[in-house]
Design a protein around this motif. Sequence first.
Motif, PDB file in Angstrom:
ATOM      1  N   ILE A  38       0.680  -1.229   0.084  1.00 36.76           N
ATOM      2  CA  ILE A  38      -0.096   0.077  -0.128  1.00 36.76           C
ATOM      3  C   ILE A  38       0.778   1.271  -0.025  1.00 36.76           C
ATOM      4  O   ILE A  38       0.441   2.039  -0.666  1.00 36.76           O
ATOM      5  CB  ILE A  38      -0.873  -0.148   1.103  1.00 36.76           C
ATOM      6  N   ARG A  39       1.989   1.291   0.641  1.00 40.87           N
ATOM      7  CA  ARG A  39       2.805   2.347   0.794  1.00 40.87           C
ATOM      8  C   ARG A  39       3.372   2.675  -0.586  1.00 40.87           C
ATOM      9  O   ARG A  39       3.559   3.717  -0.997  1.00 40.87           O
ATOM     10  CB  ARG A  39       3.920   2.093   1.869  1.00 40.87           C
ATOM     11  N   ASP A  40       3.725   1.429  -1.132  1.00 40.66           N
ATOM     12  CA  ASP A  40       4.423   1.609  -2.475  1.00 40.66           C
ATOM     13  C   ASP A  40       3.395   2.262  -3.570  1.00 40.66           C
ATOM     14  O   ASP A  40       3.833   3.083  -4.321  1.00 40.66           O
ATOM     15  CB  ASP A  40       4.846   0.328  -2.903  1.00 40.66           C
ATOM     16  N   MET A  41       2.098   1.738  -3.455  1.00 36.05           N
ATOM     17  CA  MET A  41       1.302   2.326  -4.251  1.00 36.05           C
ATOM     18  C   MET A  41       0.638   3.885  -4.065  1.00 36.05           C
ATOM     19  O   MET A  41       0.692   4.596  -5.151  1.00 36.05           O
ATOM     20  CB  MET A  41      -0.046   1.339  -4.090  1.00 36.05           C
ATOM     21  N   LYS A  42       0.791   4.239  -2.963  1.00 40.67           N
ATOM     22  CA  LYS A  42       0.620   5.650  -2.674  1.00 40.67           C
ATOM     23  C   LYS A  42       1.796   6.378  -2.953  1.00 40.67           C
ATOM     24  O   LYS A  42       1.454   7.413  -3.579  1.00 40.67           O
ATOM     25  CB  LYS A  42       0.466   5.686  -0.913  1.00 40.67           C
ATOM     26  N   ALA A  43       2.848   5.893  -2.682  1.00 44.15           N
ATOM     27  CA  ALA A  43       4.442   6.767  -3.088  1.00 44.15           C
ATOM     28  C   ALA A  43       4.003   6.929  -4.544  1.00 44.15           C
ATOM     29  O   ALA A  43       4.176   7.984  -5.276  1.00 44.15           O
ATOM     30  CB  ALA A  43       5.509   6.015  -2.757  1.00 44.15           C
ATOM     31  N   GLU A  46       1.480   9.372  -5.605  1.00 44.17           N
ATOM     32  CA  GLU A  46       1.845  10.772  -5.437  1.00 44.17           C
ATOM     33  C   GLU A  46       2.626  11.185  -6.265  1.00 44.17           C
ATOM     34  O   GLU A  46       2.583  12.267  -6.685  1.00 44.17           O
ATOM     35  CB  GLU A  46       2.273  10.819  -3.857  1.00 44.17           C
ATOM     36  N   ALA A  47       3.828  10.393  -6.873  1.00 43.73           N
ATOM     37  CA  ALA A  47       4.822  10.570  -7.724  1.00 43.73           C
ATOM     38  C   ALA A  47       4.053  11.195  -9.102  1.00 43.73           C
ATOM     39  O   ALA A  47       4.411  12.032  -9.620  1.00 43.73           O
ATOM     40  CB  ALA A  47       5.685   9.719  -7.963  1.00 43.73           C
ATOM     41  N   ARG A  48       3.036  10.385  -9.327  1.00 45.12           N
ATOM     42  CA  ARG A  48       2.253  10.411 -10.743  1.00 45.12           C
ATOM     43  C   ARG A  48       1.430  11.734 -10.638  1.00 45.12           C
ATOM     44  O   ARG A  48       1.531  12.626 -11.491  1.00 45.12           O
ATOM     45  CB  ARG A  48       1.551   9.381 -11.144  1.00 45.12           C
ATOM     46  N   LEU A  49       1.049  11.953  -9.646  1.00 46.08           N
ATOM     47  CA  LEU A  49       0.120  13.168  -9.382  1.00 46.08           C
ATOM     48  C   LEU A  49       0.996  14.463  -9.486  1.00 46.08           C
ATOM     49  O   LEU A  49       0.711  15.608  -9.993  1.00 46.08           O
ATOM     50  CB  LEU A  49      -0.612  13.199  -7.990  1.00 46.08           C
TER      51      LEU A  49
END
Length: 498
Positions: A38-43, A46-49
């Motif tokens: 989940i942390r990897d997906m969130k990171a 956020e990077a893509r955003l």
Amino acid sequence: MLKHSVLAAALSAAVAAPQAYAADKKEQKELAAIRAEIRDMKAAYEARLQAMEQRLQQAQSDSAAAKAQLATISGGTSATSSAGAPAAAVATTAIPTAAAPAVAAYVESPAAPASASGATPASNLFNPNISMILGGTLQNLKQDPSQYRLQGFAPSGGEVGPGKRGFSLGESELTMAANIDPQFAGQLTFSLSGENEVSVEEAFIQTRAMENGLNIKAGRFLSAVGYLNGQHAHTWDFVDAPLAYQAFLGGQYKPDGVQAKWLAPLDQFLEIGAEAGSGAAFPGNDRNKNGAGAVSVFAHIGDDIGASSSYRAGVSYLHTAAEKRAYEDEGLTNNFSGKSNTWIADAIYKWAPNGNPTNTNFKLQGEYFRRKESGTLNYAVDTDAAASGDYRSVQSGWYLQGVYQFMPTWRAGLRYDRLSSGSQRTGLIDSGALAWANLPILQAYNPTRSSFMVDYSPSEFSRLRLQLARDQSRPGVTDNQIFLQYIMSLGTHAAHSF
């Protein structure tokens, strides 16, 4: 027995404890792996955003810089979104076109505020659209073109005859068109002749947001009377205009005035319109008059015939007047003053297999003209032989043409023209004051012409054409004509009307 039971329970607990611990350890590892995922997906999200926000900021910055640069150059003209004008859905042939304001790309600026009407203004980065038509002709004429005339018809002073012999630059066009705001669009078309003459072909504004199918145009424009009149010359299927257009409209009728069209809310195409103009264009002339010097009305209908065919038909009426409309005849200047009424009936039929004109298609087109003029004919003005008398005429003419695209880039066509000088009542002749030898160009005759053409269009932006014609516009004279023509289209272009 009790001791044995207690011992068994103790042994069972001793065995189960490591197993429970192992299961709990495994569950904790799985939970940790899920949390890490989940942390990897969130990171990553956020990077893509952040990357998308940076791209948006960069785009806004580039747009603002471009607008500032354009404002420095042209004063910061703005463009708006547009809606295409309704038209009948029909099969058409790919041909070079000129830019038109009725169809434009909608480019939304993220930073642009909404207009008062609620529409978001479009970017002015490509305002206006610019297009250019380059044309040239090589002409081989058997007869001297300086002697050309349409026997039985007073010269219009417009685009009449086959042009000059040899190489000719022809007519080039430069068009600028854009949406002005959510309410209006505009277009300016210059015509550049081979003799280094520049004229205004069209210069008009037109509405974009009127309701109930109504559209208004003001300025100089190609009139909607007839069928061919509303099209620029580079879109024609033959090098030159039909004889009827040359005799009755001086080539094309381009009024300075206002036009109103109404498109009926039907499944079929039904258009009704009216025009009011200065009356300076032939068959009228400049009369130094307030208000409208010419009026015209027209109606067009059209529809599909099955999946492969469609048609459009129409009727038009043009009323104008002339005051000392001059023409040359045997070195003398004569003129006409009076009323002129012209009726036009037009029809076109198009066929393409299943409505797809890419490979093969066919169209049949024709128009019939009838003009009635009444007034005064002034003979040899400003000379000692000057004389005046009543003049009345009822004249007609028509053409019929067919064009067949037999391969994706090749077409061939035939056209037949015929005019009738009809009945003319000339008071100076009837009274015996003059003889027909004094008015030779008005003597009765029925000019005819037959034309064949074949053209090659490697793309929708270029066309090469060969045309052969047999012209019998004067008694006892046959002019065999050969034309080689090129038409090249540059810049942004909109679709042709049907």
